[in-house]
Structure formats: C-alpha cells, structure tokens
Design a protein around this motif. Structure first.
Motif, PDB file in Angstrom:
ATOM      1  N   ASN A 122      25.374  41.151  25.797  1.00 19.95           N
ATOM      2  CA  ASN A 122      25.990  42.389  25.320  1.00 19.95           C
ATOM      3  C   ASN A 122      25.382  42.662  23.952  1.00 19.95           C
ATOM      4  O   ASN A 122      25.572  41.874  23.026  1.00 19.95           O
ATOM      5  CB  ASN A 122      27.510  42.250  25.183  1.00 19.95           C
ATOM      6  CG  ASN A 122      28.216  42.342  26.506  1.00 19.95           C
ATOM      7  OD1 ASN A 122      27.720  42.955  27.451  1.00 19.95           O
ATOM      8  ND2 ASN A 122      29.371  41.725  26.595  1.00 19.95           N
ATOM      9  N   TYR A 123      24.628  43.759  23.855  1.00 17.85           N
ATOM     10  CA  TYR A 123      23.982  44.126  22.592  1.00 17.85           C
ATOM     11  C   TYR A 123      24.870  45.099  21.835  1.00 17.85           C
ATOM     12  O   TYR A 123      25.487  45.993  22.422  1.00 17.85           O
ATOM     13  CB  TYR A 123      22.619  44.776  22.842  1.00 17.85           C
ATOM     14  CG  TYR A 123      21.571  43.800  23.297  1.00 17.85           C
ATOM     15  CD1 TYR A 123      20.797  43.112  22.374  1.00 17.85           C
ATOM     16  CD2 TYR A 123      21.351  43.563  24.648  1.00 17.85           C
ATOM     17  CE1 TYR A 123      19.824  42.216  22.791  1.00 17.85           C
ATOM     18  CE2 TYR A 123      20.389  42.671  25.069  1.00 17.85           C
ATOM     19  CZ  TYR A 123      19.633  42.001  24.137  1.00 17.85           C
ATOM     20  OH  TYR A 123      18.681  41.111  24.552  1.00 17.85           O
ATOM     21  N   ARG A 124      24.920  44.923  20.515  1.00 16.19           N
ATOM     22  CA  ARG A 124      25.648  45.836  19.649  1.00 16.19           C
ATOM     23  C   ARG A 124      24.901  45.918  18.336  1.00 16.19           C
ATOM     24  O   ARG A 124      24.010  45.113  18.052  1.00 16.19           O
ATOM     25  CB  ARG A 124      27.088  45.380  19.444  1.00 16.19           C
ATOM     26  CG  ARG A 124      27.238  44.005  18.875  1.00 16.19           C
ATOM     27  CD  ARG A 124      28.686  43.490  18.959  1.00 16.19           C
ATOM     28  NE  ARG A 124      28.759  42.083  18.656  1.00 16.19           N
ATOM     29  CZ  ARG A 124      28.906  41.576  17.431  1.00 16.19           C
ATOM     30  NH1 ARG A 124      29.020  42.389  16.405  1.00 16.19           N
ATOM     31  NH2 ARG A 124      28.957  40.284  17.238  1.00 16.19           N
ATOM     32  N   VAL A 125      25.249  46.907  17.531  1.00 16.51           N
ATOM     33  CA  VAL A 125      24.546  47.119  16.275  1.00 16.51           C
ATOM     34  C   VAL A 125      25.541  47.489  15.179  1.00 16.51           C
ATOM     35  O   VAL A 125      26.574  48.106  15.444  1.00 16.51           O
ATOM     36  CB  VAL A 125      23.457  48.214  16.443  1.00 16.51           C
ATOM     37  CG1 VAL A 125      24.065  49.577  16.684  1.00 16.51           C
ATOM     38  CG2 VAL A 125      22.527  48.248  15.270  1.00 16.51           C
ATOM     39  N   GLU A 126      25.250  47.051  13.973  1.00 18.32           N
ATOM     40  CA  GLU A 126      25.978  47.452  12.771  1.00 18.32           C
ATOM     41  C   GLU A 126      24.929  47.843  11.740  1.00 18.32           C
ATOM     42  O   GLU A 126      23.783  47.390  11.815  1.00 18.32           O
ATOM     43  CB  GLU A 126      26.825  46.297  12.226  1.00 18.32           C
ATOM     44  CG  GLU A 126      27.942  45.861  13.144  1.00 18.32           C
ATOM     45  CD  GLU A 126      28.682  44.632  12.614  1.00 18.32           C
ATOM     46  OE1 GLU A 126      28.299  44.076  11.557  1.00 18.32           O
ATOM     47  OE2 GLU A 126      29.648  44.218  13.277  1.00 18.32           O
ATOM     48  N   TYR A 127      25.321  48.663  10.778  1.00 20.57           N
ATOM     49  CA  TYR A 127      24.359  49.016   9.735  1.00 20.57           C
ATOM     50  C   TYR A 127      25.069  49.286   8.424  1.00 20.57           C
ATOM     51  O   TYR A 127      26.263  49.558   8.376  1.00 20.57           O
ATOM     52  CB  TYR A 127      23.510  50.224  10.143  1.00 20.57           C
ATOM     53  CG  TYR A 127      24.286  51.487  10.425  1.00 20.57           C
ATOM     54  CD1 TYR A 127      24.579  52.388   9.408  1.00 20.57           C
ATOM     55  CD2 TYR A 127      24.708  51.789  11.716  1.00 20.57           C
ATOM     56  CE1 TYR A 127      25.283  53.548   9.671  1.00 20.57           C
ATOM     57  CE2 TYR A 127      25.406  52.943  11.982  1.00 20.57           C
ATOM     58  CZ  TYR A 127      25.685  53.831  10.956  1.00 20.57           C
ATOM     59  OH  TYR A 127      26.378  54.981  11.215  1.00 20.57           O
ATOM     60  N   LYS A 128      24.299  49.157   7.356  1.00 25.86           N
ATOM     61  CA  LYS A 128      24.726  49.528   6.022  1.00 25.86           C
ATOM     62  C   LYS A 128      23.493  50.075   5.314  1.00 25.86           C
ATOM     63  O   LYS A 128      22.395  50.076   5.896  1.00 25.86           O
ATOM     64  CB  LYS A 128      25.345  48.345   5.278  1.00 25.86           C
ATOM     65  CG  LYS A 128      24.386  47.220   4.951  1.00 25.86           C
ATOM     66  CD  LYS A 128      25.104  46.111   4.193  1.00 25.86           C
ATOM     67  CE  LYS A 128      24.131  45.042   3.726  1.00 25.86           C
ATOM     68  NZ  LYS A 128      24.807  44.007   2.971  1.00 25.86           N
ATOM     69  N   GLY A 161      20.237  50.353   3.817  1.00 20.00           N
ATOM     70  CA  GLY A 161      19.077  49.472   3.742  1.00 20.00           C
ATOM     71  C   GLY A 161      18.974  48.392   4.795  1.00 20.00           C
ATOM     72  O   GLY A 161      17.987  47.672   4.847  1.00 20.00           O
ATOM     73  N   LYS A 162      19.972  48.258   5.675  1.00 19.06           N
ATOM     74  CA  LYS A 162      19.964  47.176   6.672  1.00 19.06           C
ATOM     75  C   LYS A 162      20.476  47.668   8.024  1.00 19.06           C
ATOM     76  O   LYS A 162      21.393  48.484   8.100  1.00 19.06           O
ATOM     77  CB  LYS A 162      20.869  46.020   6.236  1.00 19.06           C
ATOM     78  CG  LYS A 162      20.499  45.363   4.937  1.00 19.06           C
ATOM     79  CD  LYS A 162      19.395  44.367   5.128  1.00 19.06           C
ATOM     80  CE  LYS A 162      19.163  43.623   3.804  1.00 19.06           C
ATOM     81  NZ  LYS A 162      17.998  42.796   3.853  1.00 19.06           N
ATOM     82  N   VAL A 163      19.895  47.111   9.069  1.00 14.59           N
ATOM     83  CA  VAL A 163      20.392  47.293  10.440  1.00 14.59           C
ATOM     84  C   VAL A 163      20.563  45.902  11.018  1.00 14.59           C
ATOM     85  O   VAL A 163      19.649  45.073  10.941  1.00 14.59           O
ATOM     86  CB  VAL A 163      19.418  48.125  11.301  1.00 14.59           C
ATOM     87  CG1 VAL A 163      19.859  48.149  12.751  1.00 14.59           C
ATOM     88  CG2 VAL A 163      19.297  49.542  10.762  1.00 14.59           C
TER      89      VAL A 163
END
Length: 139
Positions: free
Chosen positions: A96-102, A104-106
């Motif tokens: 199960n792929y998921r993503v978070e970001y802030k 300057g970053k992924v």
C-alpha cells in the motif's frame, strides 16, 4: 404606420450594428509543472517491524506557496512495467503506497501487506511529482 415600422426597423438595425460580442479568452495563468526522479530499491529505509518502507525525497521546488495553496500529486512507474504511471495513494502488488509532504520534502511510504510474510524493498521506480498552482480561496 409606415413611419412606426420604419423607426422600429432603423432602431433594431442600429442596436444590432452598434452592439458587439466581447471575446474572452481563458488562459491558464496557474500552470502545473511535473518533475521526475529515480528511486532505487536499495534507497528504501525499513522500520523496526520490517513491514513498512519509507523514502525521503528532497524537493526544493515544493515551496511554501505550493504547500499552502497548491496541489501536490504523486505517481509511480516501475522499471519492470514502463507503460503507465499509477497515482499514489494506491495498492500496488503486495504494497500500500502513500505519500506525505512538507516544504522541500516528499515522503513516499510502502506498507507491505503481502500474505507470505516475507517483506522485501519495493522495486526500482520512477516517481513523478506534479505541482499545481491554485489561488487562495480565502479560508
């Protein structure tokens, strides 16, 4: 009667000839831009359980404006199948792929959900990050 008809005809002709349609062109002044980066299988970090993998991608293009008002979309394409991208979050194979970001970053995560209890790092992939501008809606 003829004078009234003539006056109405002249008035209508004048109204039609002096009024015009205003052409409006819609331009996308808030374009999106896509970036791709290779992610090697060996670059995935594993947590203590051994079932959750993570990958931190430096992404200086993701600035405060995109973070606060824009949209960040992520898709992956695997080396063993170059025919299409798959949007994240998604269940792909035993992960199960998921993503978070802030700013300057992924952060890309792959949680192993396979039935064989033999988690391995995800295979090599190309990650596409699309940044889309948007106006502040005032919220």
């Amino acid at each position: 009667m003829k004078r009234l008809l003539l006056a109405a005809l002249i008035g209508t002709a004048a109204l039609v000839s002096f009024s015009s349609c205003k052409k409006e062109y819609v331009t996308n002044y808030l374009p999106g831009v896509s970036y791709t980066t290779q992610v090697a299988s060996s670059s995935w970090a594993v947590d203590n359980s051994g079932y959750s993998f993570s990958n931190e991608l430096d992404f200086p293009e993701l600035d405060a404006k995109y973070f606060d008002y824009g949209h960040v979309g992520v898709a992956v394409k695997f080396d063993n199948d170059q025919s299409y991208f798959i949007n994240v979050p998604s269940a792909i194979g035993p992960y199960n792929y998921r993503v978070e970001y802030k700013v300057g970053k992924v952060y890309l995560y792959a949680d192993y959900v396979g039935s064989d209890n033999n988690p391995v790092r995800p295979t090599n992939m190309l990650v596409k990050v699309t940044l889309t501008d948007a106006d502040n809606g005032g919220n």
